[in-house]
Design an enzyme around this catalytic site. Structure first.
Site, PDB file in Angstrom:
ATOM      1  N   ASP A   8       0.862  -1.180   0.000  1.00  0.00           N
ATOM      2  CA  ASP A   8       0.000   0.000   0.000  1.00  0.00           C
ATOM      3  C   ASP A   8       0.901   1.234   0.000  1.00  0.00           C
ATOM      4  O   ASP A   8       2.127   1.130  -0.145  1.00  0.00           O
ATOM      5  CB  ASP A   8      -1.018  -0.028   1.158  1.00  0.00           C
ATOM      6  CG  ASP A   8      -0.405   0.307   2.517  1.00  0.00           C
ATOM      7  OD1 ASP A   8       0.840   0.434   2.616  1.00  0.00           O
ATOM      8  OD2 ASP A   8      -1.171   0.439   3.491  1.00  0.00           O
ATOM      9  N   HIS A   9       0.280   2.405   0.169  1.00  0.00           N
ATOM     10  CA  HIS A   9       1.041   3.656   0.126  1.00  0.00           C
ATOM     11  C   HIS A   9       2.037   3.765   1.277  1.00  0.00           C
ATOM     12  O   HIS A   9       3.027   4.480   1.169  1.00  0.00           O
ATOM     13  CB  HIS A   9       0.072   4.846   0.154  1.00  0.00           C
ATOM     14  CG  HIS A   9      -0.878   4.781   1.316  1.00  0.00           C
ATOM     15  ND1 HIS A   9      -1.928   3.879   1.364  1.00  0.00           N
ATOM     16  CD2 HIS A   9      -0.914   5.470   2.477  1.00  0.00           C
ATOM     17  CE1 HIS A   9      -2.581   4.043   2.512  1.00  0.00           C
ATOM     18  NE2 HIS A   9      -1.980   4.991   3.203  1.00  0.00           N
ATOM     19  N   CYS A  65       3.201  -2.746   4.044  1.00  0.00           N
ATOM     20  CA  CYS A  65       2.295  -1.636   4.361  1.00  0.00           C
ATOM     21  C   CYS A  65       3.037  -0.735   5.357  1.00  0.00           C
ATOM     22  O   CYS A  65       4.254  -0.809   5.457  1.00  0.00           O
ATOM     23  CB  CYS A  65       0.936  -2.128   4.882  1.00  0.00           C
ATOM     24  SG  CYS A  65       0.942  -2.917   6.506  1.00  0.00           S
ATOM     25  N   GLY A  66       2.328   0.105   6.086  1.00  0.00           N
ATOM     26  CA  GLY A  66       3.015   1.013   7.001  1.00  0.00           C
ATOM     27  C   GLY A  66       3.759   0.271   8.097  1.00  0.00           C
ATOM     28  O   GLY A  66       4.896   0.594   8.435  1.00  0.00           O
ATOM     29  N   THR A  67       3.089  -0.743   8.651  1.00  0.00           N
ATOM     30  CA  THR A  67       3.677  -1.506   9.757  1.00  0.00           C
ATOM     31  C   THR A  67       3.978  -2.952   9.388  1.00  0.00           C
ATOM     32  O   THR A  67       4.679  -3.641  10.135  1.00  0.00           O
ATOM     33  CB  THR A  67       2.698  -1.549  10.946  1.00  0.00           C
ATOM     34  OG1 THR A  67       1.472  -2.135  10.467  1.00  0.00           O
ATOM     35  CG2 THR A  67       2.429  -0.159  11.503  1.00  0.00           C
ATOM     36  N   GLY A  68       3.375  -3.442   8.324  1.00  0.00           N
ATOM     37  CA  GLY A  68       3.427  -4.872   7.985  1.00  0.00           C
ATOM     38  C   GLY A  68       2.323  -5.650   8.683  1.00  0.00           C
ATOM     39  O   GLY A  68       2.081  -6.817   8.364  1.00  0.00           O
ATOM     40  N   ILE A  69       1.648  -5.000   9.612  1.00  0.00           N
ATOM     41  CA  ILE A  69       0.659  -5.719  10.435  1.00  0.00           C
ATOM     42  C   ILE A  69      -0.660  -5.919   9.687  1.00  0.00           C
ATOM     43  O   ILE A  69      -1.136  -7.045   9.526  1.00  0.00           O
ATOM     44  CB  ILE A  69       0.427  -4.983  11.771  1.00  0.00           C
ATOM     45  CG1 ILE A  69       1.718  -4.946  12.595  1.00  0.00           C
ATOM     46  CG2 ILE A  69      -0.684  -5.674  12.573  1.00  0.00           C
ATOM     47  CD1 ILE A  69       1.665  -4.053  13.828  1.00  0.00           C
ATOM     48  N   GLY A  70      -1.256  -4.828   9.252  1.00  0.00           N
ATOM     49  CA  GLY A  70      -2.569  -4.944   8.606  1.00  0.00           C
ATOM     50  C   GLY A  70      -2.531  -5.839   7.382  1.00  0.00           C
ATOM     51  O   GLY A  70      -3.396  -6.711   7.196  1.00  0.00           O
ATOM     52  N   HIS A  98      11.481 -21.138  11.477  1.00  0.00           N
ATOM     53  CA  HIS A  98      10.564 -21.795  12.418  1.00  0.00           C
ATOM     54  C   HIS A  98       9.116 -21.844  11.921  1.00  0.00           C
ATOM     55  O   HIS A  98       8.396 -22.787  12.247  1.00  0.00           O
ATOM     56  CB  HIS A  98      10.584 -21.075  13.775  1.00  0.00           C
ATOM     57  CG  HIS A  98      11.824 -21.376  14.570  1.00  0.00           C
ATOM     58  ND1 HIS A  98      12.010 -20.929  15.869  1.00  0.00           N
ATOM     59  CD2 HIS A  98      12.951 -22.082  14.242  1.00  0.00           C
ATOM     60  CE1 HIS A  98      13.190 -21.344  16.306  1.00  0.00           C
ATOM     61  NE2 HIS A  98      13.788 -22.035  15.345  1.00  0.00           N
ATOM     62  N   ARG A 132      10.829 -30.372  15.017  1.00  0.00           N
ATOM     63  CA  ARG A 132       9.704 -30.069  15.919  1.00  0.00           C
ATOM     64  C   ARG A 132       8.805 -28.967  15.343  1.00  0.00           C
ATOM     65  O   ARG A 132       7.624 -28.885  15.680  1.00  0.00           O
ATOM     66  CB  ARG A 132      10.208 -29.677  17.310  1.00  0.00           C
ATOM     67  CG  ARG A 132      10.979 -28.369  17.367  1.00  0.00           C
ATOM     68  CD  ARG A 132      11.617 -28.161  18.738  1.00  0.00           C
ATOM     69  NE  ARG A 132      12.175 -26.821  18.905  1.00  0.00           N
ATOM     70  CZ  ARG A 132      13.355 -26.429  18.424  1.00  0.00           C
ATOM     71  NH1 ARG A 132      14.094 -27.260  17.710  1.00  0.00           N
ATOM     72  NH2 ARG A 132      13.794 -25.204  18.648  1.00  0.00           N
ATOM     73  N   HIS A 133       9.355 -28.147  14.455  1.00  0.00           N
ATOM     74  CA  HIS A 133       8.563 -27.053  13.882  1.00  0.00           C
ATOM     75  C   HIS A 133       7.561 -27.548  12.846  1.00  0.00           C
ATOM     76  O   HIS A 133       6.548 -26.891  12.592  1.00  0.00           O
ATOM     77  CB  HIS A 133       9.489 -25.985  13.298  1.00  0.00           C
ATOM     78  CG  HIS A 133      10.388 -25.394  14.334  1.00  0.00           C
ATOM     79  ND1 HIS A 133       9.915 -24.583  15.335  1.00  0.00           N
ATOM     80  CD2 HIS A 133      11.719 -25.556  14.551  1.00  0.00           C
ATOM     81  CE1 HIS A 133      10.917 -24.246  16.123  1.00  0.00           C
ATOM     82  NE2 HIS A 133      12.020 -24.829  15.676  1.00  0.00           N
TER      83      HIS A 133
END
Ligand code: RB5
Length: 149
Positions: A8-9, A65-70, A98, A132-133
């Site tokens: 995004d922007h 995006c701005g944070t990578g979160i959304g 992992h 294990r992962h």
């Protein structure tokens, strides 16, 4: 190998540096937008990239995006997607080692283009550790199978 990239922007500032890494590795880039700093909605670009990866049309994806979160939250709504947000070299490596993340998410208001390039490189060069992962990642898939109809 082909990598789908979407932003995004708020994330577009990272795209040239990330693409430079991919080009240096002769990786085919599928740039799904956005293409300017005009305000857009990150779920639209998360969906484009996640669908390419989920349908096997791209091997991996990178979303910004701005944070990578959304954009990662949105991408993780698509079946088969494990999008991991990373903020530094350690988390970029661990998303693959992992979590076997098939999409890397980064934030243009969190990391510099230079760091994003290094994170992209380490994520691409790291292998899933398995062991294990594998069981843990399989449990993520089991949750998906329970709730995705
Ligand atoms: C857009 O302003 C911003 O909310 C978006 O880029 C992202 O940070 C959302 O998680």
């Amino acid at each position: 190998m082909k990598i789908a990239i979407g932003c995004d922007h708020g994330g577009i500032v990272l795209k040239p540096a990330v693409e430079e890494v991919l080009k240096a590795k002769n990786i085919e880039i599928e740039d799904l937008g956005c293409y300017s700093t005009d305000s857009v909605d990150y779920p639209d670009y998360a969906l484009k990239v996640a669908e390419e990866v989920s349908q096997g049309k791209a091997d991996l994806g990178i979303i910004l995006c701005g944070t990578g979160i959304g954009i990662s939250i949105a991408a993780n709504k698509v079946k088969g997607i494990r999008a991991g947000v990373a903020h530094d070299l350690f988390t970029a490596e661990m998303t693959k080692r992992h979590n076997n993340a098939n999409i890397l998410a980064m934030g243009g208001r969190v990391v510099s283009p230079e760091l994003a390039a290094q994170m992209t490189k380490i994520w691409l060069e790291t292998e899933f550790e398995g062991g294990r992962h594998t069981n843990r990642v399989n449990k993520i898939t089991a949750i998906e199978q329970k709730y995705f109809k």
